[in-house]
Motif scaffolding. Structure first.
Motif, PDB file in Angstrom:
ATOM      1  N   CYS A  47      15.728  -7.235  -1.091  1.00 46.78           N
ATOM      2  CA  CYS A  47      14.424  -6.606  -1.284  1.00 46.78           C
ATOM      3  C   CYS A  47      14.677  -5.153  -1.674  1.00 46.78           C
ATOM      4  N   THR A  48      13.833  -4.619  -2.541  1.00 49.57           N
ATOM      5  CA  THR A  48      14.041  -3.250  -3.007  1.00 49.57           C
ATOM      6  C   THR A  48      13.852  -2.227  -1.901  1.00 49.57           C
ATOM      7  N   CYS A  49      13.220  -2.605  -0.795  1.00 47.96           N
ATOM      8  CA  CYS A  49      13.077  -1.671   0.326  1.00 47.96           C
ATOM      9  C   CYS A  49      14.412  -1.470   1.045  1.00 47.96           C
ATOM     10  N   GLY A  50      15.362  -2.405   0.869  1.00 47.81           N
ATOM     11  CA  GLY A  50      16.695  -2.278   1.434  1.00 47.81           C
ATOM     12  C   GLY A  50      16.866  -2.832   2.829  1.00 47.81           C
ATOM     13  N   VAL A  51      15.785  -3.100   3.543  1.00 47.43           N
ATOM     14  CA  VAL A  51      15.886  -3.560   4.933  1.00 47.43           C
ATOM     15  C   VAL A  51      16.544  -4.931   5.018  1.00 47.43           C
ATOM     16  N   HIS A 108       8.237  -7.775   3.486  1.00 49.41           N
ATOM     17  CA  HIS A 108       8.034  -8.197   2.102  1.00 49.41           C
ATOM     18  C   HIS A 108       8.585  -9.604   1.876  1.00 49.41           C
ATOM     19  N   ALA A 109       9.816  -9.822   2.350  1.00 48.21           N
ATOM     20  CA  ALA A 109      10.457 -11.128   2.160  1.00 48.21           C
ATOM     21  C   ALA A 109       9.713 -12.221   2.915  1.00 48.21           C
ATOM     22  N   LEU A 110       9.223 -11.912   4.103  1.00 46.08           N
ATOM     23  CA  LEU A 110       8.489 -12.901   4.879  1.00 46.08           C
ATOM     24  C   LEU A 110       7.152 -13.225   4.232  1.00 46.08           C
ATOM     25  N   SER A 111       6.552 -12.241   3.597  1.00 42.11           N
ATOM     26  CA  SER A 111       5.299 -12.490   2.890  1.00 42.11           C
ATOM     27  C   SER A 111       5.526 -13.480   1.746  1.00 42.11           C
ATOM     28  N   GLY A 112       6.615 -13.294   1.000  1.00 46.05           N
ATOM     29  CA  GLY A 112       6.941 -14.226  -0.071  1.00 46.05           C
ATOM     30  C   GLY A 112       7.293 -15.602   0.453  1.00 46.05           C
ATOM     31  N   SER A 113       8.025 -15.663   1.578  1.00 40.85           N
ATOM     32  CA  SER A 113       8.398 -16.964   2.141  1.00 40.85           C
ATOM     33  C   SER A 113       7.180 -17.716   2.667  1.00 40.85           C
ATOM     34  N   LEU A 114       6.171 -16.978   3.150  1.00 44.03           N
ATOM     35  CA  LEU A 114       4.923 -17.624   3.570  1.00 44.03           C
ATOM     36  C   LEU A 114       4.236 -18.296   2.387  1.00 44.03           C
ATOM     37  N   GLY A 160       0.799  -1.219   0.000  1.00 42.12           N
ATOM     38  CA  GLY A 160       0.000   0.000   0.000  1.00 42.12           C
ATOM     39  C   GLY A 160       0.829   1.265   0.000  1.00 42.12           C
ATOM     40  N   GLU A 161       2.163   1.149   0.067  1.00 43.04           N
ATOM     41  CA  GLU A 161       3.031   2.328   0.082  1.00 43.04           C
ATOM     42  C   GLU A 161       4.144   2.183  -0.959  1.00 43.04           C
ATOM     43  N   LEU A 162       5.310   1.715  -0.527  1.00 47.58           N
ATOM     44  CA  LEU A 162       6.439   1.605  -1.443  1.00 47.58           C
ATOM     45  C   LEU A 162       6.454   0.280  -2.193  1.00 47.58           C
ATOM     46  N   ASN A 163       5.791  -0.737  -1.641  1.00 42.94           N
ATOM     47  CA  ASN A 163       5.830  -2.090  -2.182  1.00 42.94           C
ATOM     48  C   ASN A 163       7.263  -2.621  -2.140  1.00 42.94           C
ATOM     49  N   GLY A 164       7.464  -3.854  -2.551  1.00 50.75           N
ATOM     50  CA  GLY A 164       8.801  -4.430  -2.493  1.00 50.75           C
ATOM     51  C   GLY A 164       9.011  -5.514  -3.515  1.00 50.75           C
ATOM     52  N   GLY A 165      10.191  -5.495  -4.146  1.00 48.34           N
ATOM     53  CA  GLY A 165      10.590  -6.559  -5.057  1.00 48.34           C
ATOM     54  C   GLY A 165      11.549  -7.482  -4.338  1.00 48.34           C
ATOM     55  N   VAL A 166      11.123  -8.722  -4.095  1.00 46.74           N
ATOM     56  CA  VAL A 166      11.859  -9.653  -3.236  1.00 46.74           C
ATOM     57  C   VAL A 166      12.533 -10.742  -4.062  1.00 46.74           C
ATOM     58  N   ASP A 167      13.758 -11.067  -3.692  1.00 38.26           N
ATOM     59  CA  ASP A 167      14.481 -12.210  -4.245  1.00 38.26           C
ATOM     60  C   ASP A 167      14.960 -13.047  -3.070  1.00 38.26           C
TER      61      ASP A 167
END
Length: 394
Positions: A273-277, A287-293, A260-267
């Motif tokens: 992740c494009t958010c950098g965290v 973002h990464a945890l959402s993809g891993s789920l 809903g804000e910056l979104n994220g591209g995860v690998d």
């Protein structure tokens, strides 16, 4: 500032060099109480000293390869500065690695400290340093650690946006250690002890590290989580946020996650992740945890080993022991005969100025820095309130 340190007899070497060894002496380094020490004189006058406990050096191998370096003044009438290098363990506790006593913070003293630090820790892959804006630190790192990343503390940069230190070139993983306040926190721990005689001050540091290692060893052994408590909580908080995100698969390991804000591209394969965290901390972001789920990937497999409970425990497997009674010390004859005079004073040009009042024991604030002084009640002596708001005598 002239460093006048009167040493009677055989000098500080009797205290910290009783078990002095070379960093290359592997068999001797197995004795965990042995420090790496160095002592420099100039024309029989004290100049520098350096010391690093063996436990700290070996424990640093299990910490994130980021060192916060800083200097702070000594409060004795002889003056001088203490330099220190501090790392963080898996639970974000201070992990002091090395110390130096010098006349002042200048190019020569910092180069000396960094050269001895390099002897102590050896070659460390992806090593990074965080410090304040002191030009001598930058000069020393460029000379002694040319391949290491050097980032200026973001707190100091925020106080002066035109500072010449920039971190755009710093591509090394910093694990979110972006401030030198950790080194300053240790300096604050030694605030009162810095008014002690040097040998007593060094013994205070040794005793402090001895207590810290013992307490943290007991705490880590009782911990049952997969990660150290600080980062276990961080992962749990991230996982809670991940429940409300929407991951769209791009490939087997790649996702586009909407927040809903910056979104994220995860690998997930490359742990980015494009958010950098994800890259900065070494802990998967929401973002990464959402993809891993979505793929059923174990969260902990995405975390850096630096945060694992096994790593935390391995940082405190050894102990620091006190020295025996001075009467039992076996001191080499060449050390027994050493006489160290006070540091040579440089007389200023013109008529000498007479210092007024008591010697200053509080540091000068740097550019843009503010020192907060708590109010002291004149009735009860407590801090944080005054006589009008005192509740003790109500």
């Amino acid at each position: 500032m002239a460093f006048r340190w009167y040493i009677d007899g055989i000098s500080i070497l009797r205290r910290i060099s009783n078990f002095d060894v070379s960093i290359d002496d592997v068999s001797m380094l197995n004795r965990c109480h042995i420090p790496l020490t160095d002592f420099v004189t100039e024309e029989d006058r004290f100049k520098y000293c350096f010391f690093s406990l063996g436990v700290s050096r070996r424990g640093f191998r299990t910490c994130r390869p980021v060192l916060c370096v800083d200097g702070t003044f000594l409060k004795t009438k002889y003056g001088g500065q203490m330099l220190c290098a501090v790392a963080l363990d898996a639970n974000n506790h201070l992990y002091p690695v090395a110390f130096g006593i010098v006349d002042s913070e200048n190019h020569d003293s910092w180069k000396y400290f960094m050269s001895k630090l390099k002897e102590a820790i050896g070659e460390v892959e992806d090593l990074a340093f965080v410090s304040d804006r002191h030009a001598s630190i930058t000069h020393a790192l460029e000379t002694i650690f040319p391949d290491a990343c050097h980032g200026a503390c973001y707190h100091h940069i925020s106080m002066n946006v035109v500072a010449k230190f920039k971190t755009d070139h710093c591509h090394v993983l910093m694990y979110n250690i972006m401030t030198s306040n950790y080194a300053e926190s240790f300096n604050n721990k030694t605030r009162d002890a810095r008014s002690f005689p040097i040998t007593t001050f060094i013994e205070f540091i040794r005793f402090t590290l001895q207590s810290w290692l013992c307490d943290r060893r007991e705490t880590s052994e009782k911990t049952t989580t997969t990660l150290a408590p600080t980062y276990e909580k961080t992962l749990v908080d991230m996982a809670e946020k991940a429940r409300f995100l929407i991951p769209y698969a791009i490939g087997r390991h790649e996702f586009h996650v909407l927040d809903g804000e910056l979104n994220g591209g995860v690998d997930l394969l490359n742990k980015t992740c494009t958010c950098g965290v994800f890259q900065i901390i070494g802990i998967p972001c929401a973002h990464a945890l959402s993809g891993s789920l979505k793929r059923g990937v174990n969260f902990y497999s995405l975390c850096s080993d630096y945060y694992k409970i096994e790593t935390w425990r391995s940082s405190y497997t050894e102990s620091i022991y006190p020295t025996c009674n001075e009467e039992e010390w076996i001191v080499p004859h060449d050390i027994m005969t050493i006489k160290v005079r006070t540091h040579a004073q440089k007389n200023p040009v013109g008529r000498p100025k007479k210092k007024q009042g008591r010697p200053k024991t509080k540091r000068h604030p740097s550019n843009g820095d503010k020192l907060v002084v708590q109010r002291k009640c004149s009735t009860c002596g407590g801090l944080g309130h005054n006589r009008a708001t005192c509740k003790v005598c109500v």
